[in-house]
Design a protein around this motif. Structure first.
Motif, PDB file in Angstrom:
ATOM      1  N   GLU A  37     -38.050 -52.151  24.837  1.00 20.30           N
ATOM      2  CA  GLU A  37     -37.960 -51.577  26.182  1.00 20.30           C
ATOM      3  C   GLU A  37     -36.613 -51.886  26.825  1.00 20.30           C
ATOM      4  O   GLU A  37     -36.028 -51.039  27.497  1.00 20.30           O
ATOM      5  CB  GLU A  37     -39.095 -52.118  27.057  1.00 20.30           C
ATOM      6  CG  GLU A  37     -40.430 -51.442  26.815  1.00 20.30           C
ATOM      7  CD  GLU A  37     -41.471 -51.879  27.828  1.00 20.30           C
ATOM      8  OE1 GLU A  37     -41.893 -51.033  28.645  1.00 20.30           O
ATOM      9  OE2 GLU A  37     -41.858 -53.060  27.801  1.00 20.30           O
ATOM     10  N   GLU A  38     -36.133 -53.106  26.609  1.00 22.20           N
ATOM     11  CA  GLU A  38     -34.848 -53.501  27.199  1.00 22.20           C
ATOM     12  C   GLU A  38     -33.689 -52.669  26.660  1.00 22.20           C
ATOM     13  O   GLU A  38     -32.692 -52.461  27.358  1.00 22.20           O
ATOM     14  CB  GLU A  38     -34.580 -54.984  26.913  1.00 22.20           C
ATOM     15  CG  GLU A  38     -35.502 -55.930  27.666  1.00 22.20           C
ATOM     16  CD  GLU A  38     -35.362 -57.372  27.190  1.00 22.20           C
ATOM     17  OE1 GLU A  38     -34.617 -57.590  26.196  1.00 22.20           O
ATOM     18  OE2 GLU A  38     -35.979 -58.261  27.802  1.00 22.20           O
ATOM     19  N   ARG A  39     -33.805 -52.187  25.426  1.00 27.86           N
ATOM     20  CA  ARG A  39     -32.690 -51.486  24.791  1.00 27.86           C
ATOM     21  C   ARG A  39     -32.936 -49.988  24.634  1.00 27.86           C
ATOM     22  O   ARG A  39     -32.131 -49.290  24.007  1.00 27.86           O
ATOM     23  CB  ARG A  39     -32.407 -52.108  23.419  1.00 27.86           C
ATOM     24  CG  ARG A  39     -32.128 -53.601  23.505  1.00 27.86           C
ATOM     25  CD  ARG A  39     -31.673 -54.185  22.193  1.00 27.86           C
ATOM     26  NE  ARG A  39     -31.610 -55.641  22.253  1.00 27.86           N
ATOM     27  CZ  ARG A  39     -30.951 -56.404  21.395  1.00 27.86           C
ATOM     28  NH1 ARG A  39     -30.278 -55.848  20.408  1.00 27.86           N
ATOM     29  NH2 ARG A  39     -30.947 -57.716  21.517  1.00 27.86           N
ATOM     30  N   ALA A  40     -34.027 -49.514  25.201  1.00 25.00           N
ATOM     31  CA  ALA A  40     -34.360 -48.094  25.060  1.00 25.00           C
ATOM     32  C   ALA A  40     -34.383 -47.379  26.400  1.00 25.00           C
ATOM     33  O   ALA A  40     -35.030 -46.342  26.538  1.00 25.00           O
ATOM     34  CB  ALA A  40     -35.713 -47.950  24.371  1.00 25.00           C
ATOM     35  N   ALA A  41     -33.668 -47.897  27.372  1.00 26.08           N
ATOM     36  CA  ALA A  41     -33.706 -47.331  28.725  1.00 26.08           C
ATOM     37  C   ALA A  41     -33.217 -45.885  28.755  1.00 26.08           C
ATOM     38  O   ALA A  41     -33.658 -45.085  29.595  1.00 26.08           O
ATOM     39  CB  ALA A  41     -32.867 -48.193  29.663  1.00 26.08           C
ATOM     40  N   ARG A  85     -39.794 -42.488  24.334  1.00 23.22           N
ATOM     41  CA  ARG A  85     -39.885 -43.948  24.469  1.00 23.22           C
ATOM     42  C   ARG A  85     -41.338 -44.406  24.403  1.00 23.22           C
ATOM     43  O   ARG A  85     -41.665 -45.385  23.721  1.00 23.22           O
ATOM     44  CB  ARG A  85     -39.248 -44.405  25.774  1.00 23.22           C
ATOM     45  CG  ARG A  85     -39.253 -45.936  25.935  1.00 23.22           C
ATOM     46  CD  ARG A  85     -38.420 -46.405  27.104  1.00 23.22           C
ATOM     47  NE  ARG A  85     -38.948 -45.979  28.380  1.00 23.22           N
ATOM     48  CZ  ARG A  85     -38.389 -45.064  29.169  1.00 23.22           C
ATOM     49  NH1 ARG A  85     -37.250 -44.471  28.806  1.00 23.22           N
ATOM     50  NH2 ARG A  85     -38.932 -44.730  30.321  1.00 23.22           N
ATOM     51  N   ALA A  86     -42.230 -43.663  25.068  1.00 25.06           N
ATOM     52  CA  ALA A  86     -43.645 -44.025  25.062  1.00 25.06           C
ATOM     53  C   ALA A  86     -44.221 -43.950  23.652  1.00 25.06           C
ATOM     54  O   ALA A  86     -44.998 -44.820  23.230  1.00 25.06           O
ATOM     55  CB  ALA A  86     -44.422 -43.114  26.010  1.00 25.06           C
ATOM     56  N   LEU A 132     -32.965 -42.113  19.854  1.00 31.57           N
ATOM     57  CA  LEU A 132     -33.557 -43.047  18.894  1.00 31.57           C
ATOM     58  C   LEU A 132     -32.468 -43.700  18.035  1.00 31.57           C
ATOM     59  O   LEU A 132     -32.528 -44.893  17.739  1.00 31.57           O
ATOM     60  CB  LEU A 132     -34.561 -42.324  17.998  1.00 31.57           C
ATOM     61  CG  LEU A 132     -35.867 -41.907  18.673  1.00 31.57           C
ATOM     62  CD1 LEU A 132     -36.677 -40.985  17.753  1.00 31.57           C
ATOM     63  CD2 LEU A 132     -36.697 -43.131  19.058  1.00 31.57           C
ATOM     64  N   ARG A 133     -31.482 -42.913  17.649  1.00 30.34           N
ATOM     65  CA  ARG A 133     -30.386 -43.455  16.838  1.00 30.34           C
ATOM     66  C   ARG A 133     -29.638 -44.540  17.618  1.00 30.34           C
ATOM     67  O   ARG A 133     -29.326 -45.600  17.075  1.00 30.34           O
ATOM     68  CB  ARG A 133     -29.434 -42.324  16.452  1.00 30.34           C
ATOM     69  CG  ARG A 133     -28.321 -42.732  15.491  1.00 30.34           C
ATOM     70  CD  ARG A 133     -27.371 -41.567  15.251  1.00 30.34           C
ATOM     71  NE  ARG A 133     -26.313 -41.911  14.350  1.00 30.34           N
ATOM     72  CZ  ARG A 133     -26.277 -41.616  13.050  1.00 30.34           C
ATOM     73  NH1 ARG A 133     -27.292 -40.970  12.498  1.00 30.34           N
ATOM     74  NH2 ARG A 133     -25.248 -41.962  12.297  1.00 30.34           N
TER      75      ARG A 133
END
Length: 275
Positions: A224-228, A235-236, A124-125
């Motif tokens: 979504e693009e930056r949390a792969a 993430r959900a 998350l950070r």
């Protein structure tokens, strides 16, 4: 020159303002007139052009800077500018004339970085850092409003983001069962879609994607693009909280519910008149 915030009833006004809204309307008698919203960094005011409508209408468009001569009147308990003369002000940059926040932008930037640094969960950070470290996005936060109904001025998006995240941080400290990292990350990213939804001032028009998809959908896509690299479950839950931050009944986690209420509280606190 007359700043909008300083205008008073029965005052003759000469100033340069940006046209945030422009509509051509008709009176009950069928005569054409122009309904305008004029803005400068100090505020906004409704304006009307009753005479020489054809001539003046051709001189400017929505989003332009204009030089105005008129008189302030009171209509339905609100100040309104009766425009006598109007012409384009080519020397002025309309984007710099959007209503501005009263708080210090550098101070809010510092709060944003402080709140992001409070997140200890590595995934998350890192996800939040991809936004906080993005100078283009940071500039958009400082230049865009949070919404049309609250924090509706340049920098309002930054102010609202910091406000909501601060409320969520305090709630997590009061209630240790909340996953503080999750609710804080969701708060910092909940309105990031506004940066793709809106154009710069003074009109803050919706982009084509913004008009069709809205800031929630656009924000989810950006996250979504930056949390792969985030774990699937985390993430959900992050995406869920962002997705329902305008839907009280849609919240399926405590963190999503806290974000919804913090968002509502910050918006209400910024707009509710004080008795």
């Amino acid at each position: 020159m007359s700043a909008i915030a300083s205008l008073a009833e029965d005052r003759v006004v000469e100033g340069v303002y940006a046209v945030a809204k422009k509509e051509r309307r008709r009176t009950r008698g069928g005569s054409a007139y122009l309904a305008l919203e004029l803005v400068d960094p100090s505020g906004r005011i409704e304006a009307r052009v009753w005479s020489d409508v054809e001539l003046l209408d051709a001189r400017f468009g929505e989003g332009d800077a204009v030089r105005v001569l008129g008189r302030v009147e009171r209509f339905r308990d609100r100040l309104q500018l009766d425009v006598r003369s109007l012409e384009a002000a080519a020397e002025a940059d309309p984007a710099e004339m959007a209503p501005a926040m009263r708080r210090d932008a550098a101070e809010l930037d510092g709060f944003l970085e402080f709140l992001a640094a409070e997140i200890s969960h590595p995934g998350l950070r890192a996800t939040v850092a991809r936004f906080v470290d993005d100078e283009v996005l940071r500039a958009a936060l400082r230049g865009l409003p949070a919404a049309e109904t609250h924090h509706s001025y340049a920098g309002g998006l930054l102010e609202h983001t910091v406000g909501v995240a601060t409320l969520c941080r305090e709630a997590a400290q009061l209630h240790p069962r909340l996953r503080a990292d999750l609710v804080l990350a969701a708060a910092l990213l909940h309105d990031v879609g506004r940066t793709a939804e809106l154009e710069r001032g003074p009109t803050f028009r919706a982009t084509e994607e913004g008009r069709l998809l809205g800031h929630v959908h656009l924000g989810l896509r950006l996250v979504e693009e930056r949390a792969a690299a985030l774990e699937t479950e985390v993430r959900a839950e992050l995406l869920h909280a962002i997705a329902v931050h305008h839907e009280a009944r849609g919240a399926r986690t405590a963190e999503a519910s806290v974000l919804y209420h913090a968002n509502q509280l910050d918006a209400a606190a910024a707009t509710r008149p004080v008795e």
